[in-house]
Design a protein around this motif. Structure first.
Motif, PDB file in Angstrom:
ATOM      1  N   ILE A  57       0.862  -1.178   0.000  1.00  0.00           N
ATOM      2  CA  ILE A  57       0.000   0.000   0.000  1.00  0.00           C
ATOM      3  C   ILE A  57       0.897   1.226   0.000  1.00  0.00           C
ATOM      4  O   ILE A  57       1.739   1.376   0.896  1.00  0.00           O
ATOM      5  N   ALA A  58       0.754   2.099  -1.010  1.00  0.00           N
ATOM      6  CA  ALA A  58       1.706   3.218  -1.113  1.00  0.00           C
ATOM      7  C   ALA A  58       1.036   4.497  -1.577  1.00  0.00           C
ATOM      8  O   ALA A  58       0.350   4.516  -2.597  1.00  0.00           O
ATOM      9  N   PRO A  59       1.246   5.600  -0.858  1.00  0.00           N
ATOM     10  CA  PRO A  59       0.819   6.915  -1.347  1.00  0.00           C
ATOM     11  C   PRO A  59       1.674   7.331  -2.549  1.00  0.00           C
ATOM     12  O   PRO A  59       2.768   6.803  -2.765  1.00  0.00           O
ATOM     13  N   GLY A  60       1.175   8.292  -3.325  1.00  0.00           N
ATOM     14  CA  GLY A  60       1.979   8.866  -4.392  1.00  0.00           C
ATOM     15  C   GLY A  60       3.104   9.710  -3.831  1.00  0.00           C
ATOM     16  O   GLY A  60       3.109  10.093  -2.650  1.00  0.00           O
ATOM     17  N   LEU A  61       4.088  10.021  -4.667  1.00  0.00           N
ATOM     18  CA  LEU A  61       5.277  10.756  -4.219  1.00  0.00           C
ATOM     19  C   LEU A  61       4.941  12.101  -3.588  1.00  0.00           C
ATOM     20  O   LEU A  61       5.627  12.556  -2.681  1.00  0.00           O
ATOM     21  N   LEU A  62       3.898  12.770  -4.089  1.00  0.00           N
ATOM     22  CA  LEU A  62       3.570  14.105  -3.590  1.00  0.00           C
ATOM     23  C   LEU A  62       2.372  14.105  -2.645  1.00  0.00           C
ATOM     24  O   LEU A  62       1.838  15.160  -2.317  1.00  0.00           O
ATOM     25  N   SER A  63       1.935  12.925  -2.210  1.00  0.00           N
ATOM     26  CA  SER A  63       0.810  12.862  -1.268  1.00  0.00           C
ATOM     27  C   SER A  63       1.144  13.622   0.007  1.00  0.00           C
ATOM     28  O   SER A  63       2.297  13.661   0.447  1.00  0.00           O
ATOM     29  N   GLY A  64       0.123  14.229   0.571  1.00  0.00           N
ATOM     30  CA  GLY A  64       0.299  15.002   1.790  1.00  0.00           C
ATOM     31  C   GLY A  64       0.686  16.440   1.555  1.00  0.00           C
ATOM     32  O   GLY A  64       0.845  17.209   2.506  1.00  0.00           O
ATOM     33  N   THR A  65       0.830  16.835   0.281  1.00  0.00           N
ATOM     34  CA  THR A  65       1.189  18.211  -0.058  1.00  0.00           C
ATOM     35  C   THR A  65       0.003  18.903  -0.720  1.00  0.00           C
ATOM     36  O   THR A  65      -1.059  18.310  -0.923  1.00  0.00           O
ATOM     37  N   ALA A  66       0.215  20.148  -1.128  1.00  0.00           N
ATOM     38  CA  ALA A  66      -0.833  20.924  -1.780  1.00  0.00           C
ATOM     39  C   ALA A  66      -0.861  20.708  -3.288  1.00  0.00           C
ATOM     40  O   ALA A  66      -1.641  21.358  -3.992  1.00  0.00           O
ATOM     41  N   ALA A  67      -0.046  19.791  -3.794  1.00  0.00           N
ATOM     42  CA  ALA A  67      -0.050  19.529  -5.237  1.00  0.00           C
ATOM     43  C   ALA A  67      -1.379  18.921  -5.658  1.00  0.00           C
ATOM     44  O   ALA A  67      -1.930  18.053  -4.968  1.00  0.00           O
ATOM     45  N   ALA A  68      -1.906  19.363  -6.788  1.00  0.00           N
ATOM     46  CA  ALA A  68      -3.198  18.885  -7.272  1.00  0.00           C
ATOM     47  C   ALA A  68      -3.160  17.393  -7.556  1.00  0.00           C
ATOM     48  O   ALA A  68      -2.175  16.868  -8.076  1.00  0.00           O
ATOM     49  N   MET A  69      -4.256  16.719  -7.200  1.00  0.00           N
ATOM     50  CA  MET A  69      -4.436  15.301  -7.488  1.00  0.00           C
ATOM     51  C   MET A  69      -3.303  14.424  -6.965  1.00  0.00           C
ATOM     52  O   MET A  69      -2.962  13.405  -7.563  1.00  0.00           O
ATOM     53  N   SER A  70      -2.704  14.812  -5.872  1.00  0.00           N
ATOM     54  CA  SER A  70      -1.556  14.059  -5.338  1.00  0.00           C
ATOM     55  C   SER A  70      -1.973  13.004  -4.328  1.00  0.00           C
ATOM     56  O   SER A  70      -1.123  12.347  -3.734  1.00  0.00           O
ATOM     57  N   GLY A  71      -3.279  12.828  -4.119  1.00  0.00           N
ATOM     58  CA  GLY A  71      -3.737  11.967  -3.033  1.00  0.00           C
ATOM     59  C   GLY A  71      -4.240  10.598  -3.440  1.00  0.00           C
ATOM     60  O   GLY A  71      -4.912   9.936  -2.655  1.00  0.00           O
ATOM     61  N   ARG A  72      -3.916  10.136  -4.655  1.00  0.00           N
ATOM     62  CA  ARG A  72      -4.340   8.790  -5.009  1.00  0.00           C
ATOM     63  C   ARG A  72      -3.469   7.765  -4.294  1.00  0.00           C
ATOM     64  O   ARG A  72      -2.270   7.959  -4.076  1.00  0.00           O
TER      65      ARG A  72
END
Length: 419
Positions: A57-72
């Motif tokens: 189970i892995a978040p995307g590289l930019l998850s947790g930031t304000a980058a758009a669509m980074s939370g998949r």
């Protein structure tokens, strides 16, 4: 995100946890990370439901930031359906929460002996794996209500329904949305069965006391993120199509191309396309009001907002969301001319914990082979109830379209590589 959480579900004496750095996986996230781990650490010839497979189970590289669509969120394992490396992903809350807690991945290893059911709680205080047999055979919606009552509403959850517990090959892993509904499914490839084979019912994560993701150059990062977010939000396609119709905006175009699956893919178009279109979806949500919503974000930070809440005639929500694939595979493929039965069947599929694409295709084969009538909601619900109850027929259907078609002797099996 500098650490990997490994949980050995099959350790002597019960599950054990350990944390490591990223090591050779540094620089990877999401799909790249899940597939890299499966490729390197899972024996190619192992059984997908056996102890040698691993669920990553892995978040995307930019998850947790304000980058758009980074939370998949990406989930990977050897697939019970395809026999190969499988990645399945979804929106929802969990990816962002895991990232803020510092986890680049959770790797579930081993297989417990016995029939106990486990849940995992992850928060700022650490990780706790515990037996909770009160969760046995709970459907997804009831399960999440129970988790909210026990752990509060500042949580995000991954869960499996009865299909995953029974290790059915079409089982999904549900991910809660921003209103804590188990509506975002990592559906493809039967990874819910792999989670069920680990004896794991739910992963509950809580970052209410966590820290924001640390940025090396916050000023530059935020400048870039704001620019991209603005560009996406103001794109004409975002405003005029995704906010209003979601991916159902392509229904009429696909039907016109002759590629809209109808009655177990016997036809490529339907005369009832108007009743299944994005325009009709928009009209029904707006006219029914109540709990219906358009332009909903499936995860924090999503500016595309292609999701929605579909209500019944009284304005009470049925399901969130009806995307193109759900409409196509549950709608014309099963002989339905309108969206209401599609929404009700989709809710049932979510609750049981099945991939809506695989389930729709499987029901299409079952109806084609005389186990029900095309266009009959009653017959479709009866077949899904077989899955919920775990009968022999239900287990057949729950293992996907290829197995169902082969057992029933169907010549029309809409499958590629087993799914």
């Amino acid at each position: 995100m500098e650490k990997i959480l490994r949980i050995d579900m099959g350790a002597p004496g019960g599950p054990t946890t350990s944390e490591t750095g990223l090591g050779e996986y540094a620089g990877l996230g999401g799909r790249a990370l899940t597939s890299a781990v499966v490729s390197k650490e899972v024996p190619p010839l192992c059984h997908p439901l056996g102890p040698e497979n691993k669920l990553v189970i892995a978040p995307g590289l930019l998850s947790g930031t304000a980058a758009a669509m980074s939370g998949r969120l990406s989930v990977g394992a050897k697939s019970p359906l395809t026999g190969g490396i499988k990645e399945s992903n979804a929106g929802g809350q969990t990816s962002q929460v895991l990232a803020r807690l510092g986890y680049a991945a959770i790797i579930l290893e081993g297989k417990p002996a016995g029939n106990d059911l486990y849940k995992i709680i992850i928060n700022q205080d650490g990780v706790k794996v515990s037996i909770d047999n009160t969760l046995k055979m709970l459907p997804n919606y009831d399960l999440i209500e129970k988790m909210k009552a026990e752990h509060g509403e500042s949580i995000a959850c991954l869960s499996i329904g009865p299909a995953g517990e029974m290790k059915m090959g079409a089982a999904s892993i549900a991910n809660t949305d921003m209103e804590l509904r188990p509506t975002r499914h990592c559906g493809r490839g039967g990874l819910g069965a792999v989670m069920g084979s680990r004896g794991l019912k739910a992963v509950v994560v809580d970052d209410s006391e966590g820290q924001p993701v640390e940025l090396h150059d916050k000023t530059t990062f935020m400048e870039l993120a704001r620019g991209l977010n603005k560009q996406l939000a103001e794109d004409p396609k975002t405003k005029s199509i995704y906010h209003r119709f979601g991916t159902s905006g392509i229904v009429k175009a696909v039907n016109a191309m002759g590629a809209f699956p109808t009655k177990n893919f016997r036809f490529g178009s339907t005369e009832h396309v108007d009743g299944l279109s994005g325009e009709k979806l928009n009209e029904l949500i707006e006219s029914r009001a109540g709990e219906g919503k358009l332009g909903v974000s499936c995860m924090p930070g999503c500016v595309i907002r292609c999701s929605h809440v579909f209500p019944d005639a009284s304005g009470r929500k049925i399901v969130s969301t009806l995307q193109y694939e759900n409409i196509a595979l549950i709608g014309p493929n099963l002989g339905f001319p309108g969206l209401d039965p599609v929404a009700r069947i989709n809710y049932e599929i979510n609750d049981i914990g099945l991939d809506a694409i695989e389930a729709g295709a499987t029901l299409g084969v079952a109806l084609d082979m005389g186990l029900g009538r095309f266009g009959s909601e009653e017959d479709c619900m009866a077949l899904l109830n077989e899955v919920r109850r775990g009968t022999v027929l239900g287990r057949l259907l729950g293992n996907g379209v290829e197995m169902t078609g082969n057992v029933l002797g169907c010549e029309r099996i809409p499958a590629a590589k087993g799914q």
